[in-house]
Write a protein that holds these residues in place. Structure first.
Motif, PDB file in Angstrom:
ATOM      1  N   UNK A  29       0.779  -1.242   0.000  1.00 37.36           N
ATOM      2  CA  UNK A  29       0.000   0.000   0.000  1.00 37.36           C
ATOM      3  C   UNK A  29       0.810   1.292   0.000  1.00 37.36           C
ATOM      4  N   UNK A  30       2.072   1.228   0.444  1.00 38.31           N
ATOM      5  CA  UNK A  30       2.878   2.445   0.537  1.00 38.31           C
ATOM      6  C   UNK A  30       4.220   2.212  -0.155  1.00 38.31           C
ATOM      7  N   UNK A  31       4.432   2.910  -1.270  1.00 34.20           N
ATOM      8  CA  UNK A  31       5.660   2.751  -2.048  1.00 34.20           C
ATOM      9  C   UNK A  31       6.258   4.129  -2.329  1.00 34.20           C
ATOM     10  N   UNK A  32       7.456   4.370  -1.820  1.00 38.15           N
ATOM     11  CA  UNK A  32       8.179   5.605  -2.107  1.00 38.15           C
ATOM     12  C   UNK A  32       9.056   5.397  -3.334  1.00 38.15           C
ATOM     13  N   UNK A  33       9.232   6.470  -4.100  1.00 32.15           N
ATOM     14  CA  UNK A  33      10.067   6.405  -5.296  1.00 32.15           C
ATOM     15  C   UNK A  33      11.274   7.333  -5.157  1.00 32.15           C
ATOM     16  N   UNK A  34      12.426   6.850  -5.637  1.00 33.25           N
ATOM     17  CA  UNK A  34      13.614   7.709  -5.666  1.00 33.25           C
ATOM     18  C   UNK A  34      14.345   7.529  -6.996  1.00 33.25           C
ATOM     19  N   UNK A  35      13.907   8.274  -8.027  1.00 32.31           N
ATOM     20  CA  UNK A  35      14.663   8.301  -9.271  1.00 32.31           C
ATOM     21  C   UNK A  35      15.766   9.353  -9.153  1.00 32.31           C
ATOM     22  N   UNK A  36      16.961   9.021  -9.584  1.00 35.14           N
ATOM     23  CA  UNK A  36      18.082   9.933  -9.361  1.00 35.14           C
ATOM     24  C   UNK A  36      18.958  10.023 -10.615  1.00 35.14           C
ATOM     25  N   UNK A  37      19.130  11.234 -11.111  1.00 32.17           N
ATOM     26  CA  UNK A  37      20.060  11.483 -12.213  1.00 32.17           C
ATOM     27  C   UNK A  37      21.435  11.745 -11.600  1.00 32.17           C
ATOM     28  N   UNK A  38      22.351  10.807 -11.788  1.00 29.97           N
ATOM     29  CA  UNK A  38      23.668  10.936 -11.160  1.00 29.97           C
ATOM     30  C   UNK A  38      24.684  11.615 -12.070  1.00 29.97           C
ATOM     31  N   UNK A  39      24.381  11.703 -13.359  1.00 34.56           N
ATOM     32  CA  UNK A  39      25.291  12.386 -14.274  1.00 34.56           C
ATOM     33  C   UNK A  39      26.627  11.695 -14.439  1.00 34.56           C
ATOM     34  N   UNK A  40      26.643  10.380 -14.264  1.00 32.76           N
ATOM     35  CA  UNK A  40      27.900   9.630 -14.361  1.00 32.76           C
ATOM     36  C   UNK A  40      27.590   8.180 -14.684  1.00 32.76           C
ATOM     37  N   UNK A  41      28.575   7.472 -15.224  1.00 31.21           N
ATOM     38  CA  UNK A  41      28.402   6.072 -15.593  1.00 31.21           C
ATOM     39  C   UNK A  41      28.735   5.119 -14.456  1.00 31.21           C
ATOM     40  N   UNK A  42      29.344   5.627 -13.397  1.00 34.03           N
ATOM     41  CA  UNK A  42      29.698   4.778 -12.258  1.00 34.03           C
ATOM     42  C   UNK A  42      29.636   5.609 -10.979  1.00 34.03           C
ATOM     43  N   UNK A  43      29.557   4.921  -9.837  1.00 32.06           N
ATOM     44  CA  UNK A  43      29.507   5.613  -8.554  1.00 32.06           C
ATOM     45  C   UNK A  43      30.776   6.411  -8.301  1.00 32.06           C
ATOM     46  N   UNK A  44      31.894   5.883  -8.707  1.00 31.09           N
ATOM     47  CA  UNK A  44      33.160   6.589  -8.501  1.00 31.09           C
ATOM     48  C   UNK A  44      33.258   7.889  -9.269  1.00 31.09           C
ATOM     49  N   UNK A  45      32.466   8.009 -10.341  1.00 30.15           N
ATOM     50  CA  UNK A  45      32.502   9.222 -11.160  1.00 30.15           C
ATOM     51  C   UNK A  45      31.465  10.261 -10.739  1.00 30.15           C
ATOM     52  N   UNK A  46      30.600   9.904  -9.806  1.00 24.85           N
ATOM     53  CA  UNK A  46      29.576  10.854  -9.351  1.00 24.85           C
ATOM     54  C   UNK A  46      30.261  11.983  -8.573  1.00 24.85           C
ATOM     55  N   UNK A  47      29.888  13.211  -8.882  1.00 27.62           N
ATOM     56  CA  UNK A  47      30.506  14.369  -8.230  1.00 27.62           C
ATOM     57  C   UNK A  47      30.190  14.384  -6.735  1.00 27.62           C
ATOM     58  N   UNK A  48      31.127  14.925  -5.968  1.00 23.23           N
ATOM     59  CA  UNK A  48      30.982  14.917  -4.512  1.00 23.23           C
ATOM     60  C   UNK A  48      29.764  15.697  -4.045  1.00 23.23           C
ATOM     61  N   UNK A  49      29.457  16.797  -4.713  1.00 25.05           N
ATOM     62  CA  UNK A  49      28.277  17.565  -4.302  1.00 25.05           C
ATOM     63  C   UNK A  49      26.990  16.777  -4.564  1.00 25.05           C
ATOM     64  N   UNK A  50      26.997  15.976  -5.622  1.00 22.88           N
ATOM     65  CA  UNK A  50      25.828  15.134  -5.898  1.00 22.88           C
ATOM     66  C   UNK A  50      25.714  14.044  -4.847  1.00 22.88           C
ATOM     67  N   UNK A  51      26.835  13.451  -4.474  1.00 22.72           N
ATOM     68  CA  UNK A  51      26.816  12.429  -3.429  1.00 22.72           C
ATOM     69  C   UNK A  51      26.316  13.009  -2.105  1.00 22.72           C
ATOM     70  N   UNK A  52      26.726  14.238  -1.804  1.00 16.13           N
ATOM     71  CA  UNK A  52      26.281  14.880  -0.569  1.00 16.13           C
ATOM     72  C   UNK A  52      24.762  15.081  -0.582  1.00 16.13           C
TER      73      UNK A  52
END
Length: 233
Positions: free
Chosen positions: A148-171
Protein backbone atom coordinates in the motif's frame (compact mmCIF):
# COMPACT_ATOMS: atom_id res chain seq x y z
CA UNK A 1 13.57 -4.87 15.20
CA UNK A 2 13.47 -3.54 11.64
CA UNK A 3 14.18 -5.95 8.79
CA UNK A 4 14.84 -4.99 5.17
CA UNK A 5 14.75 -7.08 1.99
CA UNK A 6 16.51 -5.72 -1.10
CA UNK A 7 16.40 -7.01 -4.66
CA UNK A 8 19.15 -5.43 -6.75
CA UNK A 9 18.47 -5.43 -10.47
CA UNK A 10 22.16 -5.79 -11.24
CA UNK A 11 25.27 -7.62 -10.05
CA UNK A 12 27.69 -4.70 -9.96
CA UNK A 13 27.75 -2.34 -7.01
CA UNK A 14 27.19 0.93 -8.76
CA UNK A 15 25.22 4.07 -7.99
CA UNK A 16 21.86 2.31 -7.60
CA UNK A 17 23.32 -0.26 -5.21
CA UNK A 18 25.03 2.39 -3.08
CA UNK A 19 21.84 4.42 -2.71
CA UNK A 20 19.84 1.35 -1.68
CA UNK A 21 22.45 0.44 0.91
CA UNK A 22 22.51 4.01 2.28
CA UNK A 23 18.81 3.74 3.04
CA UNK A 24 18.99 0.21 4.42
CA UNK A 25 21.96 0.98 6.67
CA UNK A 26 19.98 3.81 8.27
CA UNK A 27 17.03 1.51 8.93
CA UNK A 28 18.84 -1.37 10.64
CA UNK A 29 21.46 -1.69 13.34
CA UNK A 30 22.81 -5.08 12.24
CA UNK A 31 23.92 -6.34 8.83
CA UNK A 32 22.00 -9.58 9.37
CA UNK A 33 18.74 -7.61 9.37
CA UNK A 34 19.23 -6.89 5.66
CA UNK A 35 18.56 -9.69 3.17
CA UNK A 36 20.02 -8.86 -0.24
CA UNK A 37 19.52 -10.53 -3.60
CA UNK A 38 21.61 -9.72 -6.65
CA UNK A 39 20.08 -10.44 -10.03
CA UNK A 40 20.55 -12.54 -12.04
CA UNK A 41 22.72 -14.62 -9.64
CA UNK A 42 20.09 -14.95 -6.92
CA UNK A 43 17.03 -14.94 -9.13
CA UNK A 44 15.24 -17.14 -11.65
CA UNK A 45 16.06 -17.58 -15.29
CA UNK A 46 13.62 -16.37 -17.95
CA UNK A 47 9.92 -17.10 -17.47
CA UNK A 48 8.82 -19.40 -20.30
CA UNK A 49 5.10 -18.62 -20.05
CA UNK A 50 4.11 -22.17 -19.10
CA UNK A 51 1.25 -20.96 -16.84
CA UNK A 52 2.18 -23.54 -14.19
CA UNK A 53 2.17 -20.90 -11.43
CA UNK A 54 -1.31 -19.75 -12.45
CA UNK A 55 -2.95 -23.09 -13.18
CA UNK A 56 -1.15 -25.55 -10.88
CA UNK A 57 0.39 -23.36 -8.15
CA UNK A 58 3.62 -21.39 -7.78
CA UNK A 59 5.35 -24.44 -6.32
CA UNK A 60 5.13 -26.03 -9.78
CA UNK A 61 7.15 -23.26 -11.43
CA UNK A 62 10.38 -24.63 -12.86
CA UNK A 63 12.16 -21.76 -11.11
CA UNK A 64 10.24 -22.09 -7.86
CA UNK A 65 13.23 -22.19 -5.50
CA UNK A 66 14.93 -18.84 -6.29
CA UNK A 67 11.60 -17.02 -6.62
CA UNK A 68 10.22 -18.26 -3.32
CA UNK A 69 13.49 -17.59 -1.51
CA UNK A 70 13.01 -13.92 -2.35
CA UNK A 71 9.29 -14.04 -1.55
CA UNK A 72 10.03 -15.45 1.91
CA UNK A 73 12.47 -12.60 2.54
CA UNK A 74 9.72 -10.16 1.57
CA UNK A 75 7.40 -11.83 4.06
CA UNK A 76 9.96 -11.40 6.87
CA UNK A 77 10.76 -7.79 5.97
CA UNK A 78 9.25 -4.58 7.29
CA UNK A 79 10.59 -2.66 4.30
CA UNK A 80 11.04 -3.96 0.75
CA UNK A 81 13.51 -2.23 -1.57
CA UNK A 82 13.62 -2.87 -5.31
CA UNK A 83 16.35 -1.12 -7.25
CA UNK A 84 17.38 -1.10 -10.87
CA UNK A 85 19.58 1.18 -12.94
CA UNK A 86 17.88 2.56 -16.02
CA UNK A 87 18.49 0.46 -19.13
CA UNK A 88 16.94 2.09 -22.23
CA UNK A 89 14.16 3.73 -20.18
CA UNK A 90 13.26 0.53 -18.37
CA UNK A 91 14.32 -1.92 -15.68
CA UNK A 92 17.18 -4.32 -16.29
CA UNK A 93 16.33 -7.53 -18.10
CA UNK A 94 17.08 -9.56 -15.00
CA UNK A 95 14.73 -7.46 -12.86
CA UNK A 96 11.99 -7.84 -15.48
CA UNK A 97 12.55 -11.60 -15.36
CA UNK A 98 11.97 -11.62 -11.61
CA UNK A 99 8.86 -9.43 -11.94
CA UNK A 100 7.49 -11.79 -14.61
CA UNK A 101 7.70 -14.68 -12.15
CA UNK A 102 5.65 -12.71 -9.62
CA UNK A 103 2.57 -12.51 -11.85
CA UNK A 104 0.75 -15.18 -9.84
CA UNK A 105 0.93 -12.92 -6.75
CA UNK A 106 -0.86 -9.97 -8.34
CA UNK A 107 -4.18 -8.91 -6.86
CA UNK A 108 -5.91 -10.36 -9.91
CA UNK A 109 -4.68 -13.82 -8.88
CA UNK A 110 -3.29 -14.87 -5.47
CA UNK A 111 -1.89 -11.89 -3.55
CA UNK A 112 -0.06 -12.60 -0.30
CA UNK A 113 -2.03 -11.07 2.61
CA UNK A 114 1.23 -9.90 4.22
CA UNK A 115 1.99 -7.66 1.24
CA UNK A 116 -0.89 -5.38 2.25
CA UNK A 117 1.05 -4.55 5.44
CA UNK A 118 4.40 -3.72 3.83
CA UNK A 119 6.22 -0.50 3.10
CA UNK A 120 8.47 -0.28 0.06
CA UNK A 121 11.01 1.90 -1.71
CA UNK A 122 11.93 1.77 -5.39
CA UNK A 123 15.19 3.26 -6.62
CA UNK A 124 16.72 3.91 -10.00
CA UNK A 125 19.68 5.89 -11.26
CA UNK A 126 20.59 7.10 -14.72
CA UNK A 127 23.38 9.17 -16.16
CA UNK A 128 20.67 11.24 -17.84
CA UNK A 129 16.95 10.64 -18.39
CA UNK A 130 14.91 7.53 -17.70
CA UNK A 131 15.10 6.84 -13.97
CA UNK A 132 11.49 7.96 -13.44
CA UNK A 133 10.29 5.40 -15.97
CA UNK A 134 12.02 2.67 -13.99
CA UNK A 135 10.67 3.64 -10.58
CA UNK A 136 7.18 3.97 -12.06
CA UNK A 137 7.41 0.42 -13.41
CA UNK A 138 8.70 -0.98 -10.13
CA UNK A 139 6.03 0.85 -8.12
CA UNK A 140 3.31 -0.47 -10.41
CA UNK A 141 4.36 -4.05 -9.73
CA UNK A 142 4.44 -3.50 -5.97
CA UNK A 143 0.99 -1.94 -6.12
CA UNK A 144 -0.44 -4.99 -7.85
CA UNK A 145 1.20 -7.22 -5.22
CA UNK A 146 -0.87 -5.28 -2.70
CA UNK A 147 1.88 -3.15 -1.13
CA UNK A 148 0.00 0.00 0.00
CA UNK A 149 2.88 2.44 0.54
CA UNK A 150 5.66 2.75 -2.05
CA UNK A 151 8.18 5.60 -2.11
CA UNK A 152 10.07 6.40 -5.30
CA UNK A 153 13.61 7.71 -5.67
CA UNK A 154 14.66 8.30 -9.27
CA UNK A 155 18.08 9.93 -9.36
CA UNK A 156 20.06 11.48 -12.21
CA UNK A 157 23.67 10.94 -11.16
CA UNK A 158 25.29 12.39 -14.27
CA UNK A 159 27.90 9.63 -14.36
CA UNK A 160 28.40 6.07 -15.59
CA UNK A 161 29.70 4.78 -12.26
CA UNK A 162 29.51 5.61 -8.55
CA UNK A 163 33.16 6.59 -8.50
CA UNK A 164 32.50 9.22 -11.16
CA UNK A 165 29.58 10.85 -9.35
CA UNK A 166 30.51 14.37 -8.23
CA UNK A 167 30.98 14.92 -4.51
CA UNK A 168 28.28 17.57 -4.30
CA UNK A 169 25.83 15.13 -5.90
CA UNK A 170 26.82 12.43 -3.43
CA UNK A 171 26.28 14.88 -0.57
CA UNK A 172 22.77 15.62 -1.88
CA UNK A 173 22.07 11.88 -2.13
CA UNK A 174 23.17 11.38 1.47
CA UNK A 175 20.64 13.99 2.59
CA UNK A 176 17.90 12.48 0.43
CA UNK A 177 18.50 8.96 1.69
CA UNK A 178 18.41 10.13 5.30
CA UNK A 179 14.98 11.65 4.68
CA UNK A 180 13.77 8.53 2.88
CA UNK A 181 14.95 6.27 5.70
CA UNK A 182 13.20 8.47 8.27
CA UNK A 183 9.93 8.30 6.31
CA UNK A 184 10.17 4.56 5.89
CA UNK A 185 10.87 4.08 9.61
CA UNK A 186 7.76 6.09 10.49
CA UNK A 187 5.60 4.23 7.99
CA UNK A 188 6.77 0.68 8.64
CA UNK A 189 4.17 -1.25 10.59
CA UNK A 190 1.67 1.61 10.36
CA UNK A 191 0.53 1.43 6.77
CA UNK A 192 -3.06 1.58 5.65
CA UNK A 193 -4.17 0.90 2.07
CA UNK A 194 -5.30 4.01 0.23
CA UNK A 195 -8.38 4.40 -1.93
CA UNK A 196 -6.63 3.09 -5.06
CA UNK A 197 -5.61 -0.17 -3.36
CA UNK A 198 -9.03 -0.61 -1.78
CA UNK A 199 -10.75 0.05 -5.09
CA UNK A 200 -8.54 -2.42 -6.97
CA UNK A 201 -9.05 -5.04 -4.24
CA UNK A 202 -12.82 -4.58 -4.48
CA UNK A 203 -12.74 -4.97 -8.27
CA UNK A 204 -10.62 -8.12 -7.98
CA UNK A 205 -12.93 -9.48 -5.25
CA UNK A 206 -15.95 -9.10 -7.51
CA UNK A 207 -13.96 -10.73 -10.28
CA UNK A 208 -13.09 -13.70 -8.08
CA UNK A 209 -16.71 -14.15 -7.04
CA UNK A 210 -17.52 -14.74 -10.72
CA UNK A 211 -14.36 -16.78 -11.29
CA UNK A 212 -15.12 -20.01 -13.13
CA UNK A 213 -11.83 -20.14 -15.04
CA UNK A 214 -9.17 -20.59 -12.36
CA UNK A 215 -10.13 -22.60 -9.28
CA UNK A 216 -6.74 -22.01 -7.60
CA UNK A 217 -7.27 -18.26 -7.54
CA UNK A 218 -10.82 -18.52 -6.24
CA UNK A 219 -9.80 -21.07 -3.58
CA UNK A 220 -7.09 -18.67 -2.40
CA UNK A 221 -9.58 -15.83 -1.99
CA UNK A 222 -12.05 -18.11 -0.23
CA UNK A 223 -9.37 -19.46 2.10
CA UNK A 224 -8.37 -15.93 3.08
CA UNK A 225 -12.02 -15.06 3.73
CA UNK A 226 -11.82 -12.20 1.25
CA UNK A 227 -14.96 -13.20 -0.64
CA UNK A 228 -16.82 -12.47 2.58
CA UNK A 229 -16.26 -9.52 4.90
CA UNK A 230 -12.61 -10.15 5.81
CA UNK A 231 -9.92 -7.87 4.37
CA UNK A 232 -6.12 -8.16 4.50
CA UNK A 233 -5.70 -4.87 6.40
Amino acid sequence: MMKVAIVHGQMHRGSTYHIARMVADRLVSRDEDVEEFFLPKDGPTFCVGCYSCFNRGEEHCGHHEPVQRIVEAFRRADVIILDSPCYVFGVTGQMKTFLDHMGYAWMSHRPDPLMFQKTALVISTAAGAGAKSVTKQLKQNLFYWGVPQVLQYPCIVGAASWGEVKEEKKAAIVKDTAKLAARLARMAGNVKPGLKTRFMFTVMRLNQKRNDWNPLDKEHWERQGWLGKKRPW
